[in-house]
Design an enzyme around this catalytic site. Structure first.
Site, PDB file in Angstrom:
ATOM      1  N   TYR A  53       0.847  -1.195   0.000  1.00  0.00           N
ATOM      2  CA  TYR A  53       0.000   0.000   0.000  1.00  0.00           C
ATOM      3  C   TYR A  53       0.886   1.250   0.000  1.00  0.00           C
ATOM      4  O   TYR A  53       1.203   1.835   1.040  1.00  0.00           O
ATOM      5  CB  TYR A  53      -0.976   0.000   1.186  1.00  0.00           C
ATOM      6  CG  TYR A  53      -2.016  -1.102   1.106  1.00  0.00           C
ATOM      7  CD1 TYR A  53      -2.228  -1.803  -0.087  1.00  0.00           C
ATOM      8  CD2 TYR A  53      -2.791  -1.453   2.200  1.00  0.00           C
ATOM      9  CE1 TYR A  53      -3.164  -2.823  -0.163  1.00  0.00           C
ATOM     10  CE2 TYR A  53      -3.740  -2.471   2.127  1.00  0.00           C
ATOM     11  CZ  TYR A  53      -3.920  -3.152   0.936  1.00  0.00           C
ATOM     12  OH  TYR A  53      -4.847  -4.160   0.860  1.00  0.00           O
ATOM     13  N   HIS A 128      -0.783 -12.313   0.163  1.00  0.00           N
ATOM     14  CA  HIS A 128      -1.673 -11.351  -0.502  1.00  0.00           C
ATOM     15  C   HIS A 128      -2.421 -11.921  -1.718  1.00  0.00           C
ATOM     16  O   HIS A 128      -3.624 -11.695  -1.860  1.00  0.00           O
ATOM     17  CB  HIS A 128      -0.838 -10.132  -0.926  1.00  0.00           C
ATOM     18  CG  HIS A 128      -1.602  -8.851  -0.985  1.00  0.00           C
ATOM     19  ND1 HIS A 128      -1.050  -7.634  -0.685  1.00  0.00           N
ATOM     20  CD2 HIS A 128      -2.886  -8.579  -1.310  1.00  0.00           C
ATOM     21  CE1 HIS A 128      -1.950  -6.676  -0.834  1.00  0.00           C
ATOM     22  NE2 HIS A 128      -3.073  -7.228  -1.214  1.00  0.00           N
ATOM     23  N   SER A 208     -12.799  -4.456   0.133  1.00  0.00           N
ATOM     24  CA  SER A 208     -13.607  -3.559  -0.699  1.00  0.00           C
ATOM     25  C   SER A 208     -15.093  -3.819  -0.436  1.00  0.00           C
ATOM     26  O   SER A 208     -15.887  -3.971  -1.372  1.00  0.00           O
ATOM     27  CB  SER A 208     -13.287  -3.728  -2.190  1.00  0.00           C
ATOM     28  OG  SER A 208     -11.935  -3.441  -2.444  1.00  0.00           O
ATOM     29  N   PRO A 209     -15.517  -3.859   0.840  1.00  0.00           N
ATOM     30  CA  PRO A 209     -16.886  -4.255   1.160  1.00  0.00           C
ATOM     31  C   PRO A 209     -17.940  -3.247   0.711  1.00  0.00           C
ATOM     32  O   PRO A 209     -19.122  -3.571   0.652  1.00  0.00           O
ATOM     33  CB  PRO A 209     -16.865  -4.360   2.696  1.00  0.00           C
ATOM     34  CG  PRO A 209     -15.785  -3.423   3.117  1.00  0.00           C
ATOM     35  CD  PRO A 209     -14.732  -3.524   2.049  1.00  0.00           C
ATOM     36  N   GLY A 211     -17.598  -1.680  -2.236  1.00  0.00           N
ATOM     37  CA  GLY A 211     -17.481  -1.606  -3.692  1.00  0.00           C
ATOM     38  C   GLY A 211     -16.167  -1.021  -4.175  1.00  0.00           C
ATOM     39  O   GLY A 211     -15.960  -0.867  -5.371  1.00  0.00           O
ATOM     40  N   GLY A 212     -15.280  -0.681  -3.239  1.00  0.00           N
ATOM     41  CA  GLY A 212     -13.975  -0.137  -3.614  1.00  0.00           C
ATOM     42  C   GLY A 212     -13.922   1.365  -3.455  1.00  0.00           C
ATOM     43  O   GLY A 212     -14.961   2.043  -3.412  1.00  0.00           O
ATOM     44  N   ALA A 216     -17.440   3.516  -3.450  1.00  0.00           N
ATOM     45  CA  ALA A 216     -18.094   3.332  -2.140  1.00  0.00           C
ATOM     46  C   ALA A 216     -19.141   4.407  -1.858  1.00  0.00           C
ATOM     47  O   ALA A 216     -20.212   4.122  -1.321  1.00  0.00           O
ATOM     48  CB  ALA A 216     -17.049   3.321  -1.036  1.00  0.00           C
ATOM     49  N   GLY A 217     -18.852   5.635  -2.255  1.00  0.00           N
ATOM     50  CA  GLY A 217     -19.758   6.747  -1.948  1.00  0.00           C
ATOM     51  C   GLY A 217     -21.098   6.610  -2.644  1.00  0.00           C
ATOM     52  O   GLY A 217     -22.117   7.106  -2.160  1.00  0.00           O
TER      53      GLY A 217
HETATM   54  N1  LIG Z   1      -6.470  -8.331  -0.199  1.00  0.00           N
HETATM   55  C1  LIG Z   1      -6.614  -7.577  -1.256  1.00  0.00           C
HETATM   56  O1  LIG Z   1      -6.227  -7.921  -2.385  1.00  0.00           O
HETATM   57  C2  LIG Z   1      -7.272  -6.231  -1.086  1.00  0.00           C
HETATM   58  C3  LIG Z   1      -7.693  -5.492  -2.214  1.00  0.00           C
HETATM   59  C4  LIG Z   1      -8.338  -4.266  -2.002  1.00  0.00           C
HETATM   60  C5  LIG Z   1      -8.536  -3.822  -0.693  1.00  0.00           C
HETATM   61  N2  LIG Z   1      -8.083  -4.547   0.367  1.00  0.00           N
HETATM   62  C6  LIG Z   1      -8.279  -4.098   1.775  1.00  0.00           C
HETATM   63  O2  LIG Z   1      -9.648  -3.868   2.002  1.00  0.00           O
HETATM   64  C7  LIG Z   1      -9.837  -2.545   2.476  1.00  0.00           C
HETATM   65  C8  LIG Z   1     -11.180  -2.013   2.041  1.00  0.00           C
HETATM   66  O3  LIG Z   1     -11.277  -1.965   0.635  1.00  0.00           O
HETATM   67  P1  LIG Z   1     -11.205  -0.599  -0.191  1.00  0.00           P
HETATM   68  O4  LIG Z   1     -10.592   0.436   0.652  1.00  0.00           O
HETATM   69  O5  LIG Z   1     -10.595  -0.950  -1.491  1.00  0.00           O
HETATM   70  O6  LIG Z   1     -12.730  -0.285  -0.533  1.00  0.00           O
HETATM   71  P2  LIG Z   1     -14.052  -0.013   0.317  1.00  0.00           P
HETATM   72  O7  LIG Z   1     -13.837  -0.350   1.743  1.00  0.00           O
HETATM   73  O8  LIG Z   1     -15.143  -0.678  -0.393  1.00  0.00           O
HETATM   74  O9  LIG Z   1     -14.240   1.546   0.126  1.00  0.00           O
HETATM   75  C9  LIG Z   1     -13.360   2.447   0.734  1.00  0.00           C
HETATM   76  C10 LIG Z   1     -13.949   3.834   0.681  1.00  0.00           C
HETATM   77  O10 LIG Z   1     -15.196   3.821   1.298  1.00  0.00           O
HETATM   78  C11 LIG Z   1     -15.460   5.072   1.857  1.00  0.00           C
HETATM   79  N3  LIG Z   1     -16.263   4.801   3.067  1.00  0.00           N
HETATM   80  C12 LIG Z   1     -15.912   4.017   4.108  1.00  0.00           C
HETATM   81  N4  LIG Z   1     -16.900   3.953   5.017  1.00  0.00           N
HETATM   82  C13 LIG Z   1     -17.908   4.728   4.539  1.00  0.00           C
HETATM   83  C14 LIG Z   1     -19.206   5.059   5.008  1.00  0.00           C
HETATM   84  N5  LIG Z   1     -19.660   4.550   6.158  1.00  0.00           N
HETATM   85  N6  LIG Z   1     -19.964   5.885   4.258  1.00  0.00           N
HETATM   86  C15 LIG Z   1     -19.501   6.369   3.075  1.00  0.00           C
HETATM   87  N7  LIG Z   1     -18.280   6.083   2.561  1.00  0.00           N
HETATM   88  C16 LIG Z   1     -17.492   5.273   3.291  1.00  0.00           C
HETATM   89  C17 LIG Z   1     -14.124   5.664   2.225  1.00  0.00           C
HETATM   90  O11 LIG Z   1     -14.148   7.030   1.859  1.00  0.00           O
HETATM   91  P3  LIG Z   1     -13.099   8.103   2.429  1.00  0.00           P
HETATM   92  O12 LIG Z   1     -11.770   7.719   1.840  1.00  0.00           O
HETATM   93  O13 LIG Z   1     -13.626   9.388   1.920  1.00  0.00           O
HETATM   94  O14 LIG Z   1     -13.065   7.964   3.914  1.00  0.00           O
HETATM   95  C18 LIG Z   1     -13.125   4.825   1.462  1.00  0.00           C
HETATM   96  O15 LIG Z   1     -12.284   5.518   0.605  1.00  0.00           O
HETATM   97  C19 LIG Z   1      -8.645  -1.783   1.897  1.00  0.00           C
HETATM   98  O16 LIG Z   1      -8.447  -0.558   2.545  1.00  0.00           O
HETATM   99  C20 LIG Z   1      -7.568  -2.785   2.099  1.00  0.00           C
HETATM  100  O17 LIG Z   1      -7.137  -2.772   3.446  1.00  0.00           O
HETATM  101  C21 LIG Z   1      -7.490  -5.752   0.173  1.00  0.00           C
END
Ligand SMILES: NC(=O)c1ccc[n+]([C@@H]2O[C@H](COP(=O)([O-])OP(=O)(O)OC[C@H]3O[C@@H](n4cnc5c(N)ncnc54)[C@H](OP(=O)(O)O)[C@@H]3O)[C@@H](O)[C@H]2O)c1
Length: 286
Positions: A53, A128, A208-209, A211-212, A216-217
């Site tokens: 990251y 990973h 990415s729970p 949607g990424g 996400a918004g």
């Molecule tokens: N293992 C893998 O290959 C892999 C791949 C991708 C991700 N990941 C892990 O999974 C985590 C989560 O996935 P992600 O970050 O890709 O996507 P995500 O959790 O689906 O979406 C992240 C975005 O959601 C927004 N958000 C969070 N909570 C919210 C809420 N309650 N209301 C409105 N918006 C909200 C945040 O906005 P703001 O930034 O504006 O706060 C953030 O940027 C990553 O951070 C990473 O640690 C792992």
């Protein structure tokens, strides 16, 4: 916050994903630190990170360093915090993501993560992503060796199918603590892996729970049923999405990303949101 288990460790049911604080589009460091502090204030005890990251080639582990520093500057007791990091992905600095699941790389990667996190043993180390050039048993076998050597306390895998979960569980001698796969209203094809983890008693960490990062918004705009249930409860569609996946199994521990305090403060409250059976069924079908 309600608690769940990863191996023998109790964590808050909603964790924080660190990726948005360290890859393209990341905010100033101060906002990220405030986000981590807000998560700690709200009872988050699982922080998901990875050595990959980062953006530029010379800042490997940007997010691990950020999280370690933010924990240190918080001021409270962080002894109950589980940091989950990962190895096996690389970012050469041109925006791409590459993989290296070789034993030599994983051994080197773990040493780097130990230093950046400032610990003697990594709380949860996750392989990973499978590397098609390296037999899976070699990569996961290295994680097992790291576990046996005490360099890591818990072992996990990520981006794994059901066959790989069973294989990893065997290689690790029944000590596979977690599986981290993509899972969200938009991406449901990891449901068989979620079910298998439920059956085997392994923690399932939906990544990415929402949607990424970039989508996400707009979750509520894209999935009307989630918006409708959210309106009924007077909460955000994002919170409903997290409550929906939490209800699928007591093994589920979502790790929504955040780069703003408000996001994680909203997300953690999913742990207290109970959906009716009818709502759960409607969201499953949506
Ligand atoms: N293992 C893998 O290959 C892999 C791949 C991708 C991700 N990941 C892990 O999974 C985590 C989560 O996935 P992600 O970050 O890709 O996507 P995500 O959790 O689906 O979406 C992240 C975005 O959601 C927004 N958000 C969070 N909570 C919210 C809420 N309650 N209301 C409105 N918006 C909200 C945040 O906005 P703001 O930034 O504006 O706060 C953030 O940027 C990553 O951070 C990473 O640690 C792992």
């Amino acid at each position: 916050m309600k608690q769940r288990s990863i191996g023998n460790v109790q964590v808050g049911a909603v964790g924080l994903g660190g990726m948005p604080m360290s890859i393209e589009g990341r905010p100033e460091i101060d906002r990220s630190v405030r986000t981590v502090h807000a998560a700690l204030d709200a009872g988050v005890t699982l922080f998901d990170t990875a050595d990959a990251y980062h953006i530029h080639a010379d800042e490997v582990g940007h997010n691990e360093t950020l999280i370690a520093q933010a924990l240190a500057s918080w001021g409270g007791d962080t002894s109950g915090v589980l940091i989950a990091t990962k190895g096996g992905h690389l970012r050469p600095g041109d925006g791409s993501w590459t993989v290296d699941g070789s034993p030599a790389h994983l051994r080197e990667a773990v040493e780097g993560s130990l230093k950046r996190l400032g610990v003697d043993a990594i709380g949860l180390y996750q392989f990973h992503r499978p590397d098609p050039r390296i037999p899976y048993e070699d990569s996961v076998g290295t994680v097992r060796d790291l576990l046996d050597e005490g360099k890591i306390r818990l072992a996990g895998i990520s981006n794994a199918n059901t066959e790989q979960i069973r294989q990893a569980q065997e290689i690790l001698g029944g000590r596979l603590a977690s599986v981290q796969n993509q899972f969200s209203p938009a991406f449901r094809s990891s449901e068989p892996e979620l079910r298998l983890c439920d059956e085997l008693g392994i923690a399932f960490l939906p990544y990415s729970p929402l949607g990424g990062i970039s989508r996400a918004g707009a979750l509520g705009d894209r999935f009307a049923e989630f918006a409708r249930v959210a309106a009924t409860h007077g909460v955000s569609p994002q919170r409903v999405a997290l409550a929906w996946m939490l209800a699928k199994s007591p093994r589920v521990v979502p790790i929504p990303g955040a780069s703003r305090p408000e996001s994680i403060i909203d997300s953690v409250q999913a742990s207290e949101l109970t959906l009716t059976d009818a709502e759960q069924a409607q969201l499953d079908a949506a």
